[in-house]
Design a protein around this motif. Sequence first.
Motif, PDB file in Angstrom:
ATOM      1  N   GLU A  42       0.835  -1.196   0.000  1.00 11.20           N
ATOM      2  CA  GLU A  42       0.000   0.000   0.000  1.00 11.20           C
ATOM      3  C   GLU A  42       0.875   1.254   0.000  1.00 11.20           C
ATOM      4  OE1 GLU A  42      -4.029  -1.396   2.378  1.00 11.20           O
ATOM      5  OE2 GLU A  42      -2.253  -0.856   3.555  1.00 11.20           O
ATOM      6  N   MET A  43       2.004   1.183   0.676  1.00 12.25           N
ATOM      7  CA  MET A  43       2.927   2.317   0.702  1.00 12.25           C
ATOM      8  C   MET A  43       3.414   2.646  -0.708  1.00 12.25           C
ATOM      9  SD  MET A  43       3.321   3.585   3.758  1.00 12.25           S
ATOM     10  CE  MET A  43       4.856   4.469   3.580  1.00 12.25           C
ATOM     11  N   LEU A  44       3.634   1.609  -1.523  1.00 15.12           N
ATOM     12  CA  LEU A  44       4.034   1.868  -2.911  1.00 15.12           C
ATOM     13  C   LEU A  44       2.962   2.665  -3.644  1.00 15.12           C
ATOM     14  CD1 LEU A  44       5.578  -1.587  -3.883  1.00 15.12           C
ATOM     15  CD2 LEU A  44       6.796   0.562  -3.473  1.00 15.12           C
ATOM     16  N   ALA A  76      -5.765  -0.846  -7.724  1.00 17.62           N
ATOM     17  CA  ALA A  76      -4.689  -1.689  -8.231  1.00 17.62           C
ATOM     18  C   ALA A  76      -5.081  -3.161  -8.166  1.00 17.62           C
ATOM     19  CB  ALA A  76      -3.411  -1.458  -7.425  1.00 17.62           C
ATOM     20  N   GLU A  77      -4.547  -3.909  -9.101  1.00  8.57           N
ATOM     21  CA  GLU A  77      -4.713  -5.366  -9.111  1.00  8.57           C
ATOM     22  C   GLU A  77      -3.340  -5.988  -8.988  1.00  8.57           C
ATOM     23  OE1 GLU A  77      -6.788  -6.502 -12.669  1.00  8.57           O
ATOM     24  OE2 GLU A  77      -8.518  -5.246 -12.183  1.00  8.57           O
ATOM     25  N   ARG A  78      -3.306  -7.129  -8.315  1.00 11.79           N
ATOM     26  CA  ARG A  78      -2.048  -7.851  -8.122  1.00 11.79           C
ATOM     27  C   ARG A  78      -2.160  -9.261  -8.694  1.00 11.79           C
ATOM     28  NH1 ARG A  78      -0.304  -7.094  -1.950  1.00 11.79           N
ATOM     29  NH2 ARG A  78       1.559  -8.151  -2.716  1.00 11.79           N
ATOM     30  N   ALA A  79      -1.031  -9.814  -9.032  1.00  8.85           N
ATOM     31  CA  ALA A  79      -0.979 -11.190  -9.526  1.00  8.85           C
ATOM     32  C   ALA A  79      -1.445 -12.137  -8.427  1.00  8.85           C
ATOM     33  CB  ALA A  79       0.441 -11.535  -9.960  1.00  8.85           C
ATOM     34  N   ILE A  89      -2.690  -0.720 -12.492  1.00  4.71           N
ATOM     35  CA  ILE A  89      -2.938   0.387 -11.568  1.00  4.71           C
ATOM     36  C   ILE A  89      -3.688   1.469 -12.339  1.00  4.71           C
ATOM     37  CG2 ILE A  89      -1.914   2.197 -10.139  1.00  4.71           C
ATOM     38  CD1 ILE A  89       0.561   0.361  -9.819  1.00  4.71           C
ATOM     39  N   HIS A  90      -4.766   1.952 -11.743  1.00  7.79           N
ATOM     40  CA  HIS A  90      -5.509   3.057 -12.357  1.00  7.79           C
ATOM     41  C   HIS A  90      -5.577   4.210 -11.364  1.00  7.79           C
ATOM     42  CE1 HIS A  90      -8.248   5.202 -14.921  1.00  7.79           C
ATOM     43  NE2 HIS A  90      -9.000   5.439 -13.853  1.00  7.79           N
ATOM     44  N   VAL A 128       3.822  -2.987 -15.518  1.00 10.94           N
ATOM     45  CA  VAL A 128       2.509  -2.760 -14.927  1.00 10.94           C
ATOM     46  C   VAL A 128       1.696  -1.877 -15.876  1.00 10.94           C
ATOM     47  CG1 VAL A 128       1.256  -1.837 -12.928  1.00 10.94           C
ATOM     48  CG2 VAL A 128       3.509  -2.892 -12.607  1.00 10.94           C
ATOM     49  N   GLU A 129       0.462  -2.240 -16.111  1.00 11.37           N
ATOM     50  CA  GLU A 129      -0.437  -1.421 -16.927  1.00 11.37           C
ATOM     51  C   GLU A 129      -0.926  -0.272 -16.045  1.00 11.37           C
ATOM     52  OE1 GLU A 129      -4.985  -1.650 -18.452  1.00 11.37           O
ATOM     53  OE2 GLU A 129      -3.813  -3.505 -18.629  1.00 11.37           O
ATOM     54  N   VAL A 130      -0.441   0.939 -16.323  1.00 12.91           N
ATOM     55  CA  VAL A 130      -0.811   2.113 -15.530  1.00 12.91           C
ATOM     56  C   VAL A 130      -1.685   3.020 -16.393  1.00 12.91           C
ATOM     57  CG1 VAL A 130       0.016   4.099 -14.211  1.00 12.91           C
ATOM     58  CG2 VAL A 130       1.364   1.983 -14.238  1.00 12.91           C
ATOM     59  N   SER A 131      -2.862   3.348 -15.888  1.00 13.34           N
ATOM     60  CA  SER A 131      -3.771   4.238 -16.618  1.00 13.34           C
ATOM     61  C   SER A 131      -4.196   5.388 -15.708  1.00 13.34           C
ATOM     62  CB  SER A 131      -4.997   3.468 -17.125  1.00 13.34           C
ATOM     63  OG  SER A 131      -5.689   2.873 -16.048  1.00 13.34           O
TER      64      SER A 131
END
Length: 141
Positions: A42-44, A76-79, A89-90, A128-131
Amino acid sequence: MNVSIRWAGEACFKGTSGAGNEVTMDGPPDHGGKDQGPRPMEMLLLGLGGCASFDVTSILQKARQDITGCVAEIEAERADAVPAVFTRIHIHFVISGNDLKEKQVRRAVELSAEKYCSASIMFSKAGVEVSHDFEIRSSSD
C-alpha cells in the motif's frame, strides 16, 4: 536518497526518511500484524499517488489554474501467484477549482504520466499497466 527500515516486532516496521520523517508499516492480524499502519505494498501506491499528485498540482499552478483540491483515487490489481506484483494500476484524479480548463487539466495529467512522475513511469517500465483519468469539480460542488 536514503531511507532506513527498522523492525519493530511481529509484522511491524518503522521507516525513517533521510529527512527524519517516520512512517509505520504493519501487516494484517492473520500475518501477525496489528493494523498499525499501511501494508508495504500500500505504501508503494501511496508513494505513486503522492508523486503524481505533486506533479499535477504543480503543473496546474504554473498554468495559473485556480485549483482548490486534488484527490488521487488509486485502484490496483495484483498477480494471484507469488510474487504478488502489481499487474494493473488506475489513477483517477478529482481536481477541484474555479473555472478550470479541461485542456489544462488533461495536459497536467498527461505530463505527469508520460514525463514527470518517476513512480508511475517506473511501474510502467516494470510491465505494470498504468492508466489515468480525471474529473473536474467546481469548488462550489
